[in-house]
Design a protein around this motif. Structure first.
Motif, PDB file in Angstrom:
ATOM      1  N   ASP A  79     -20.792 -26.723  10.723  1.00 39.61           N
ATOM      2  CA  ASP A  79     -21.943 -27.227  11.487  1.00 39.61           C
ATOM      3  C   ASP A  79     -23.272 -26.670  10.969  1.00 39.61           C
ATOM      4  O   ASP A  79     -24.140 -26.257  11.751  1.00 39.61           O
ATOM      5  CB  ASP A  79     -21.789 -26.896  12.984  1.00 39.61           C
ATOM      6  N   GLY A  80     -23.371 -26.597   9.635  1.00 36.00           N
ATOM      7  CA  GLY A  80     -24.626 -26.169   9.016  1.00 36.00           C
ATOM      8  C   GLY A  80     -24.866 -24.672   9.017  1.00 36.00           C
ATOM      9  O   GLY A  80     -25.916 -24.206   8.574  1.00 36.00           O
ATOM     10  N   GLN A  81     -23.879 -23.882   9.509  1.00 34.94           N
ATOM     11  CA  GLN A  81     -24.040 -22.420   9.522  1.00 34.94           C
ATOM     12  C   GLN A  81     -22.918 -21.755   8.743  1.00 34.94           C
ATOM     13  O   GLN A  81     -21.808 -22.285   8.644  1.00 34.94           O
ATOM     14  CB  GLN A  81     -24.023 -21.905  10.959  1.00 34.94           C
ATOM     15  N   LEU A  82     -23.221 -20.570   8.200  1.00 40.45           N
ATOM     16  CA  LEU A  82     -22.207 -19.807   7.466  1.00 40.45           C
ATOM     17  C   LEU A  82     -21.451 -18.902   8.434  1.00 40.45           C
ATOM     18  O   LEU A  82     -22.043 -18.252   9.295  1.00 40.45           O
ATOM     19  CB  LEU A  82     -22.870 -18.952   6.375  1.00 40.45           C
ATOM     20  N   TRP A  83     -20.127 -18.873   8.267  1.00 39.96           N
ATOM     21  CA  TRP A  83     -19.262 -18.038   9.107  1.00 39.96           C
ATOM     22  C   TRP A  83     -18.176 -17.385   8.251  1.00 39.96           C
ATOM     23  O   TRP A  83     -17.778 -17.933   7.224  1.00 39.96           O
ATOM     24  CB  TRP A  83     -18.575 -18.885  10.184  1.00 39.96           C
ATOM     25  N   ASN A  84     -17.673 -16.246   8.713  1.00 39.66           N
ATOM     26  CA  ASN A  84     -16.493 -15.623   8.118  1.00 39.66           C
ATOM     27  C   ASN A  84     -15.268 -16.226   8.811  1.00 39.66           C
ATOM     28  O   ASN A  84     -14.940 -15.874   9.938  1.00 39.66           O
ATOM     29  CB  ASN A  84     -16.515 -14.112   8.341  1.00 39.66           C
ATOM     30  N   VAL A  85     -14.603 -17.150   8.119  1.00 40.99           N
ATOM     31  CA  VAL A  85     -13.477 -17.879   8.721  1.00 40.99           C
ATOM     32  C   VAL A  85     -12.160 -17.201   8.328  1.00 40.99           C
ATOM     33  O   VAL A  85     -11.832 -17.074   7.144  1.00 40.99           O
ATOM     34  CB  VAL A  85     -13.486 -19.362   8.276  1.00 40.99           C
ATOM     35  N   GLU A  86     -11.407 -16.768   9.315  1.00 36.88           N
ATOM     36  CA  GLU A  86     -10.150 -16.045   9.074  1.00 36.88           C
ATOM     37  C   GLU A  86      -9.070 -16.998   8.559  1.00 36.88           C
ATOM     38  O   GLU A  86      -8.930 -18.106   9.067  1.00 36.88           O
ATOM     39  CB  GLU A  86      -9.679 -15.392  10.381  1.00 36.88           C
ATOM     40  N   PHE A  87      -8.320 -16.529   7.544  1.00 33.59           N
ATOM     41  CA  PHE A  87      -7.205 -17.354   7.067  1.00 33.59           C
ATOM     42  C   PHE A  87      -5.894 -16.591   7.018  1.00 33.59           C
ATOM     43  O   PHE A  87      -4.834 -17.157   6.739  1.00 33.59           O
ATOM     44  CB  PHE A  87      -7.528 -17.983   5.698  1.00 33.59           C
ATOM     45  N   ASP A  88      -5.912 -15.300   7.286  1.00 31.85           N
ATOM     46  CA  ASP A  88      -4.668 -14.511   7.330  1.00 31.85           C
ATOM     47  C   ASP A  88      -4.906 -13.268   8.178  1.00 31.85           C
ATOM     48  O   ASP A  88      -6.052 -12.858   8.384  1.00 31.85           O
ATOM     49  CB  ASP A  88      -4.235 -14.120   5.912  1.00 31.85           C
ATOM     50  N   VAL A  89      -3.814 -12.677   8.670  1.00 34.06           N
ATOM     51  CA  VAL A  89      -3.944 -11.486   9.516  1.00 34.06           C
ATOM     52  C   VAL A  89      -2.839 -10.484   9.198  1.00 34.06           C
ATOM     53  O   VAL A  89      -1.695 -10.864   8.936  1.00 34.06           O
ATOM     54  CB  VAL A  89      -3.913 -11.870  11.025  1.00 34.06           C
ATOM     55  N   ILE A  90      -3.206  -9.211   9.176  1.00 28.64           N
ATOM     56  CA  ILE A  90      -2.220  -8.120   9.098  1.00 28.64           C
ATOM     57  C   ILE A  90      -2.295  -7.443  10.461  1.00 28.64           C
ATOM     58  O   ILE A  90      -3.349  -6.937  10.852  1.00 28.64           O
ATOM     59  CB  ILE A  90      -2.543  -7.113   7.969  1.00 28.64           C
ATOM     60  N   LYS A  91      -1.193  -7.441  11.186  1.00 30.68           N
ATOM     61  CA  LYS A  91      -1.231  -7.008  12.588  1.00 30.68           C
ATOM     62  C   LYS A  91      -1.053  -5.494  12.744  1.00 30.68           C
ATOM     63  O   LYS A  91      -0.364  -4.852  11.949  1.00 30.68           O
ATOM     64  CB  LYS A  91      -0.157  -7.748  13.383  1.00 30.68           C
ATOM     65  N   ASP A  92      -1.686  -4.974  13.801  1.00 26.43           N
ATOM     66  CA  ASP A  92      -1.497  -3.573  14.250  1.00 26.43           C
ATOM     67  C   ASP A  92      -1.620  -2.565  13.118  1.00 26.43           C
ATOM     68  O   ASP A  92      -0.708  -1.776  12.867  1.00 26.43           O
ATOM     69  CB  ASP A  92      -0.102  -3.407  14.924  1.00 26.43           C
ATOM     70  N   VAL A  93      -2.750  -2.598  12.439  1.00 27.55           N
ATOM     71  CA  VAL A  93      -2.967  -1.703  11.294  1.00 27.55           C
ATOM     72  C   VAL A  93      -3.460  -0.332  11.777  1.00 27.55           C
ATOM     73  O   VAL A  93      -4.496  -0.230  12.421  1.00 27.55           O
ATOM     74  CB  VAL A  93      -3.986  -2.309  10.302  1.00 27.55           C
ATOM     75  N   LYS A  94      -2.670   0.702  11.470  1.00 25.54           N
ATOM     76  CA  LYS A  94      -3.121   2.073  11.739  1.00 25.54           C
ATOM     77  C   LYS A  94      -3.980   2.513  10.570  1.00 25.54           C
ATOM     78  O   LYS A  94      -3.927   1.930   9.499  1.00 25.54           O
ATOM     79  CB  LYS A  94      -1.918   3.012  11.831  1.00 25.54           C
ATOM     80  N   ASP A  95      -4.752   3.556  10.770  1.00 27.23           N
ATOM     81  CA  ASP A  95      -5.574   4.076   9.674  1.00 27.23           C
ATOM     82  C   ASP A  95      -4.666   4.670   8.597  1.00 27.23           C
ATOM     83  O   ASP A  95      -3.984   5.671   8.849  1.00 27.23           O
ATOM     84  CB  ASP A  95      -6.539   5.147  10.208  1.00 27.23           C
ATOM     85  N   PRO A  96      -4.626   4.080   7.380  1.00 28.90           N
ATOM     86  CA  PRO A  96      -3.766   4.632   6.318  1.00 28.90           C
ATOM     87  C   PRO A  96      -4.149   6.075   5.954  1.00 28.90           C
ATOM     88  O   PRO A  96      -3.337   6.805   5.408  1.00 28.90           O
ATOM     89  CB  PRO A  96      -4.001   3.697   5.123  1.00 28.90           C
ATOM     90  N   GLY A  97      -5.387   6.453   6.241  1.00 27.79           N
ATOM     91  CA  GLY A  97      -5.827   7.824   5.954  1.00 27.79           C
ATOM     92  C   GLY A  97      -5.099   8.866   6.770  1.00 27.79           C
ATOM     93  O   GLY A  97      -5.155  10.051   6.467  1.00 27.79           O
ATOM     94  N   LYS A  98      -4.437   8.422   7.844  1.00 32.97           N
ATOM     95  CA  LYS A  98      -3.748   9.384   8.729  1.00 32.97           C
ATOM     96  C   LYS A  98      -2.234   9.217   8.718  1.00 32.97           C
ATOM     97  O   LYS A  98      -1.540   9.865   9.466  1.00 32.97           O
ATOM     98  CB  LYS A  98      -4.258   9.230  10.167  1.00 32.97           C
ATOM     99  N   SER A  99      -1.750   8.312   7.884  1.00 34.14           N
ATOM    100  CA  SER A  99      -0.297   8.058   7.933  1.00 34.14           C
ATOM    101  C   SER A  99       0.471   8.884   6.905  1.00 34.14           C
ATOM    102  O   SER A  99       1.637   8.703   6.697  1.00 34.14           O
ATOM    103  CB  SER A  99      -0.039   6.566   7.706  1.00 34.14           C
ATOM    104  N   LYS A 100      -0.272   9.817   6.256  1.00 35.06           N
ATOM    105  CA  LYS A 100       0.416  10.620   5.229  1.00 35.06           C
ATOM    106  C   LYS A 100       0.863  11.947   5.789  1.00 35.06           C
ATOM    107  O   LYS A 100       0.267  12.469   6.704  1.00 35.06           O
ATOM    108  CB  LYS A 100      -0.536  10.834   4.041  1.00 35.06           C
TER     109      LYS A 100
END
Length: 390
Positions: free
Chosen positions: A369-390
């Motif tokens: 509709d004449g405006q720019l948007w970030n349109v989602e096309f995929d999802v990774i669910k329930d992502v924890k912070d990888p910085g804390k999973s080690k």
């Protein structure tokens, strides 16, 4: 005699006034919101304050018998200023919760104050992984750079991108983005021939982008703080890098919803990974975006706004759970483990790390509709912070 009676009466009135004031104070719950309202990161402050006020407008300003008072302070993104303001808010204003924190150095500057005073600190913006480890009183309602960077490093090699130069702002979250994207991308078989870092203060992207053009990678991976994406996009277009076959990918900061319409067609097709898009199709988000824009002269909410909005929810729910009683320890305990449906999707506050667990979306810039948007096309669910999973 008369003089003494007058003095006694005055003293009694003063005492009565003081006890009345104490009673009034007992019924007030103060949130000290420290944000960059001016300077380079001013858009962050504007978005978070607007979202916090929207939450209060929608949910009332009384919780568990307490009158909510929002005290906003401008730290101009200078950590020494943030620290001083936090001290004043804790000592003089006696705030119950500190919140905001536009950039990582600000959050880290306030962490010791939160610990010493046992004041919960709700980080609504700053996204370096280690922030929540700086104090047991920190809870985050925004996101972390490792969360969103790893998703892009998984997507890129499956989509014809084998050779990437990284360009990040040279401070905590930028270094996280560089590290977690590069390590995962190389693990997935990609190559990172060069890692470029731009100064946080007064950045000039031109010489870095020229170097990227000379290197001719398949793509340029970018992280910049909220508010700086438009400058990168403009200079990327001016150098004809898209025409030279270099793709622009990155975390969602670079196609910030707040600025996206000003970026022009050079942004079309840019793929990013992030935890929030104003175009997210859920009913909760459509309502949030509509009411936010109505309350803020058609300003589109961005990922900073959602951090502020959900941060207020976390505070309200903790206050409800404690019945308006109890100090910082009780509030922090009530913030841990919260699960709710946000306009961004389902989220929860990890009880161990006090960090947010959420969906990460892959999005492509498209014109609707004449405006720019970030349109989602995929999802990774329930992502924890990888910085804390080690």
């Amino acid at each position: 005699m008369h003089k003494r009676t007058l003095l006694q009466t005055a003293a009694a009135v003063a005492l009565l006034g003081a006890s009345g004031l104490a009673l009034a104070q007992d019924n007030v719950f103060k949130i000290g919101l420290i944000l960059p309202m001016t300077g380079q990161q001013a858009t962050t402050g504007r978005q978070i304050e607007a979202a916090a006020r929207l939450w209060m407008a929608q949910n009332g300003d009384t919780v568990a018998g307490k009158k909510i008072q929002l005290i906003v302070r401008d730290d101009t993104s200078l950590p020494d200023q943030t620290r001083r303001l936090a001290q004043e808010l804790v000592v003089n204003e006696k705030v119950n919760v500190l919140a905001g924190m536009g950039i990582t150095p600000s959050a880290l500057a306030v962490a010791p104050i939160a610990t010493q005073s046992k004041t919960p600190l709700v980080v609504m913006a700053a996204a370096t992984s280690s922030i929540t480890e700086a104090s047991p009183y920190i809870v985050r309602s925004s996101f972390t750079l490792p969360q969103v960077s790893v998703a892009m490093a998984d997507w890129a090699p499956k989509n014809g991108i084998k050779n990437v130069v990284t360009l990040v702002t040279d401070y905590g979250p930028g270094l996280d983005a560089e590290k977690y994207f590069s390590e995962r991308f190389v693990f997935n078989g990609g190559k990172v021939p060069e890692k470029l870092r731009v100064p946080l203060r007064n950045p000039d992207f031109a010489p870095f982008l020229q170097k990227v053009r000379d290197l001719k990678p398949d793509a340029l991976f970018v992280f910049v703080p909220s508010g700086a994406g438009a400058a990168v996009m403009k200079q990327f277009g001016e150098r004809g890098m898209d025409k030279a076959g270099i793709r622009l990918i990155g975390t969602g900061d670079v196609t910030d919803d707040d600025q996206l319409n000003d970026m022009g067609d050079v942004a079309l097709g840019v793929v990013t990974s992030h935890h929030y898009s104003a175009y997210h199709p859920s009913p909760a988000n459509k309502k949030f975006v509509s009411e936010f824009m109505k309350a803020n002269k058609n300003l589109r909410p961005n990922f900073m706004a959602i951090g502020g909005y959900d941060g207020m929810r976390v505070i309200y729910e903790a206050l409800k759970k404690t019945g308006g009683k109890g100090g910082g320890d009780a509030l922090i305990a009530a913030m841990k483990g919260q699960i709710f449906e946000s306009p961004r999707g389902p989220v929860f506050i990890d009880a161990q790390t006090r960090d947010i667990v959420q969906n990460v979306y892959l999005r492509k810039v498209e014109k609707k509709d004449g405006q720019l948007w970030n349109v989602e096309f995929d999802v990774i669910k329930d992502v924890k912070d990888p910085g804390k999973s080690k």
